[in-house]
Design a protein around this motif. Structure first.
Motif, PDB file in Angstrom:
ATOM      1  N   ILE A 116     -11.882 -26.427  38.044  1.00 22.35           N
ATOM      2  CA  ILE A 116     -13.271 -26.882  37.907  1.00 22.35           C
ATOM      3  C   ILE A 116     -14.164 -26.142  38.900  1.00 22.35           C
ATOM      4  O   ILE A 116     -15.283 -25.728  38.569  1.00 22.35           O
ATOM      5  N   ASN A 117     -13.646 -25.941  40.115  1.00 26.22           N
ATOM      6  CA  ASN A 117     -14.408 -25.218  41.133  1.00 26.22           C
ATOM      7  C   ASN A 117     -14.717 -23.798  40.689  1.00 26.22           C
ATOM      8  O   ASN A 117     -15.841 -23.301  40.849  1.00 26.22           O
ATOM      9  N   VAL A 118     -13.722 -23.119  40.116  1.00 20.84           N
ATOM     10  CA  VAL A 118     -13.927 -21.744  39.644  1.00 20.84           C
ATOM     11  C   VAL A 118     -14.958 -21.703  38.526  1.00 20.84           C
ATOM     12  O   VAL A 118     -15.829 -20.819  38.499  1.00 20.84           O
ATOM     13  N   CYS A 119     -14.864 -22.639  37.608  1.00 23.96           N
ATOM     14  CA  CYS A 119     -15.821 -22.674  36.492  1.00 23.96           C
ATOM     15  C   CYS A 119     -17.254 -22.821  36.987  1.00 23.96           C
ATOM     16  O   CYS A 119     -18.189 -22.258  36.415  1.00 23.96           O
ATOM     17  N   ILE A 120     -17.409 -23.599  38.081  1.00 24.73           N
ATOM     18  CA  ILE A 120     -18.748 -23.779  38.648  1.00 24.73           C
ATOM     19  C   ILE A 120     -19.154 -22.574  39.488  1.00 24.73           C
ATOM     20  O   ILE A 120     -20.266 -22.055  39.377  1.00 24.73           O
ATOM     21  N   SER A 121     -18.232 -22.115  40.346  1.00 26.64           N
ATOM     22  CA  SER A 121     -18.591 -21.147  41.382  1.00 26.64           C
ATOM     23  C   SER A 121     -18.637 -19.701  40.906  1.00 26.64           C
ATOM     24  O   SER A 121     -19.549 -18.949  41.295  1.00 26.64           O
ATOM     25  N   ALA A 122     -17.655 -19.274  40.116  1.00 26.06           N
ATOM     26  CA  ALA A 122     -17.522 -17.852  39.790  1.00 26.06           C
ATOM     27  C   ALA A 122     -18.797 -17.249  39.190  1.00 26.06           C
ATOM     28  O   ALA A 122     -19.281 -16.208  39.669  1.00 26.06           O
ATOM     29  N   PRO A 123     -19.388 -17.847  38.151  1.00 22.65           N
ATOM     30  CA  PRO A 123     -20.608 -17.240  37.594  1.00 22.65           C
ATOM     31  C   PRO A 123     -21.784 -17.271  38.563  1.00 22.65           C
ATOM     32  O   PRO A 123     -22.596 -16.332  38.596  1.00 22.65           O
ATOM     33  N   ILE A 124     -21.879 -18.347  39.379  1.00 22.40           N
ATOM     34  CA  ILE A 124     -22.973 -18.438  40.352  1.00 22.40           C
ATOM     35  C   ILE A 124     -22.818 -17.370  41.424  1.00 22.40           C
ATOM     36  O   ILE A 124     -23.780 -16.727  41.840  1.00 22.40           O
ATOM     37  N   LEU A 125     -21.568 -17.152  41.891  1.00 21.41           N
ATOM     38  CA  LEU A 125     -21.315 -16.148  42.915  1.00 21.41           C
ATOM     39  C   LEU A 125     -21.597 -14.740  42.398  1.00 21.41           C
ATOM     40  O   LEU A 125     -22.183 -13.910  43.111  1.00 21.41           O
ATOM     41  N   PHE A 126     -21.170 -14.460  41.174  1.00 19.90           N
ATOM     42  CA  PHE A 126     -21.410 -13.131  40.606  1.00 19.90           C
ATOM     43  C   PHE A 126     -22.904 -12.869  40.480  1.00 19.90           C
ATOM     44  O   PHE A 126     -23.395 -11.776  40.806  1.00 19.90           O
ATOM     45  N   PHE A 127     -23.647 -13.873  40.021  1.00 15.77           N
ATOM     46  CA  PHE A 127     -25.102 -13.721  39.899  1.00 15.77           C
ATOM     47  C   PHE A 127     -25.737 -13.557  41.278  1.00 15.77           C
ATOM     48  O   PHE A 127     -26.615 -12.715  41.473  1.00 15.77           O
ATOM     49  N   GLY A 128     -25.283 -14.362  42.248  1.00 18.30           N
ATOM     50  CA  GLY A 128     -25.854 -14.289  43.592  1.00 18.30           C
ATOM     51  C   GLY A 128     -25.635 -12.943  44.260  1.00 18.30           C
ATOM     52  O   GLY A 128     -26.468 -12.487  45.054  1.00 18.30           O
ATOM     53  N   SER A 129     -24.514 -12.273  43.941  1.00 21.76           N
ATOM     54  CA  SER A 129     -24.217 -10.980  44.566  1.00 21.76           C
ATOM     55  C   SER A 129     -25.219  -9.901  44.172  1.00 21.76           C
ATOM     56  O   SER A 129     -25.313  -8.861  44.830  1.00 21.76           O
TER      57      SER A 129
END
Length: 473
Positions: free
Chosen positions: A368-381
């Motif tokens: 669940i953490n990956v589903c939330i975090s991964a796209p947000i982190l990629f966009f934030g980078s």
């Protein structure tokens, strides 16, 4: 005085003190060495150097197969399993290192940019680091944290001395990487093995490899699945920046990781010291285990909050004093330290789940953490190190809403005033990051003193009150 004497003789307190004090000293020494390296390297060159370290840590984590906590827990419950864990653990990690190294070589051949020399150095580093970590885990399983703390501090001093006396012309990525490997892995691992032999901690019979390794992997697979699932937000952020930004931004982001490492390492060492003790306590006295959680969770979170609050307030002055050319990392660091708090809370929950054999909870929650975090982190980078740091705090804060409630239900406890804890966390973050960002040093000291006094009094009241465990149906 009687309370102090009781605490001084408590094995949990002593072990936590050893690893915490040792971790703080080692990280402070390493920070001094870091200052020297950062002053010599440009942000871009520093980004290249730290990128190698991130790749090495990624492969070490994969080659470990998630068995570290299983090793600690197994030895904590049965000291006679030490020899079996050591011998078969080394054989198991030899095989896993070869597989991981082969996969990484193929990846680098087609998608990476490192030379074959660097790839070979990373893979050699990975193997010996796995062995050194295994030896360290044996000490932790025996609940003897003092030797590991002394080794960490000693090797840090040697590393610092080497960095400061190394000729300027020898400051290359390859040379620094090799020296770090020799000191932190080969030397530390050799000392661990000698001390284990001298203290006669290597005991018990060695089981057949297939039987022993199968048992380890059977228990460790939830941890390994957790590792695989968590890679997108745990280790690939450098790759996100490499794709969407620049090497300079990688340098800023990784320097931030080093600056916050004393706080994150103290939290990590404390949790690791607690793990074998919690594991044993849950088996022997579940009622006492839950009472400890009710009181200890709140105290842990409040102390972590104070550390992050103080760090946010005063890191600006520290960076401008010692690393002025890296001024852009200040705001990045002030954000990242609050991710450390959120991750520390998650790690506390993971430690409790691991001590109570609830490893399967890791997989669901981390997915669940990956589903939330991964796209947000990629966009934030796409917005460099500062954008990635905002992404970390936002995504983990969203995930915490789910995790906190799931944790309380799984352990069947209620934590008094837990909503107040999270309100305090939000308040301290907003005050330190936004409201006190540009105020003078004297005012910062005055406000921090007031907040420290208030929270310290609250922690004192918690420690004096006998917790009542209410089961959640």
């Amino acid at each position: 005085m009687s309370i102090l004497k009781k605490l001084a003789n408590n094995i949990v307190v002593k072990n936590a003190s050893y690893v915490t004090i040792g971790g703080i000293l080692a990280q402070l020494i390493n920070l001094i060495a870091l200052i020297k390296i950062a002053k010599i390297f440009s942000p871009s060159y520093y980004g290249v150097y730290t990128f190698l370290g991130v790749q090495e840590q990624l492969l070490v984590t994969l080659a470990d197969l998630g068995i570290r906590n299983i090793i600690i827990r197994t030895i904590a419950r049965n000291k006679m399993a030490t020899n079996d864990i050591l011998v078969n653990g080394i054989l198991l990690r030899m095989g896993s290192t070869l597989i991981v190294a082969a996969i990484y070589y193929i990846y680098n051949l087609y998608a990476g940019s490192l030379s074959n020399v660097y790839v070979a150095l990373i893979c050699i580093y990975v193997f010996f680091n796995c062995i050194s970590n295994l030896l360290e885990s044996i000490f932790w399983g025996h609940q003897k944290m003092l030797p590991t703390a002394l080794v960490n501090v000693s090797t840090s001093i040697i590393w610092l001395t080497t960095v400061y006396f190394l000729p300027l012309k020898s400051f290359t990525v390859q040379n620094i990487f090799i020296i770090l490997f020799c000191i932190n892995v080969v030397l530390a691992g050799s000392i661990y093995f000698i001390v284990l032999k001298v203290q006669k901690l290597l005991m018990g019979k060695i089981q057949p490899f297939l039987k022993s390794s199968t048992a380890l992997l059977k228990e460790s697979w939830p941890y390994f699945m957790l590792i695989l699932i968590s890679i997108p937000f745990g280790y690939l952020t450098n790759n996100y920046l490499d794709i969407n930004s620049t090497k300079t931004e990688i340098g800023y982001f990784n320097l931030t990781q080093k600056l916050i490492s004393p706080v994150s390492m103290v939290i990590g060492f404390t949790l690791s010291a607690l793990f074998p003790n919690l594991s044993s306590l849950w088996v022997n006295d579940e009622g006492k285990f839950k009472r400890l959680l009710v009181k200890g969770i709140r105290s842990f979170m409040l102390v972590a909050l104070l550390c992050c609050f103080m760090f946010t307030l005063f890191i600006d002055e520290a960076v401008h004093l010692i690393l002025p050319k890296y001024a852009p990392v200040v705001k990045v660091t002030q954000l990242q330290i609050w991710y450390v708090f959120l991750m520390g809370t998650n790690s506390l929950i993971g430690t409790i789940w691991g001590a109570t054999n609830n490893e399967k909870k890791f997989i669901k929650s981390t997915f669940i953490n990956v589903c939330i975090s991964a796209p947000i982190l990629f966009f934030g980078s796409k917005y460099g190190a500062i954008g990635l740091s905002y992404a970390y705090v936002i995504s983990f804060a969203l995930f915490e809403v789910y995790l906190w409630n799931d944790f309380k239900k799984s352990i069947k406890i209620t934590i008094p005033q837990d909503k107040l804890l999270w309100l305090i966390a939000i308040f301290l973050f907003v005050v330190s990051y936004y409201l006190l960002d540009k105020v003078g040093l004297i005012l910062k000291i005055s406000i921090s003193g007031l907040i420290i006094s208030t929270i310290s009094y609250y922690i004192y009241k918690i420690s004096r009150k006998q917790p009542v465990v209410e089961e959640v149906k």
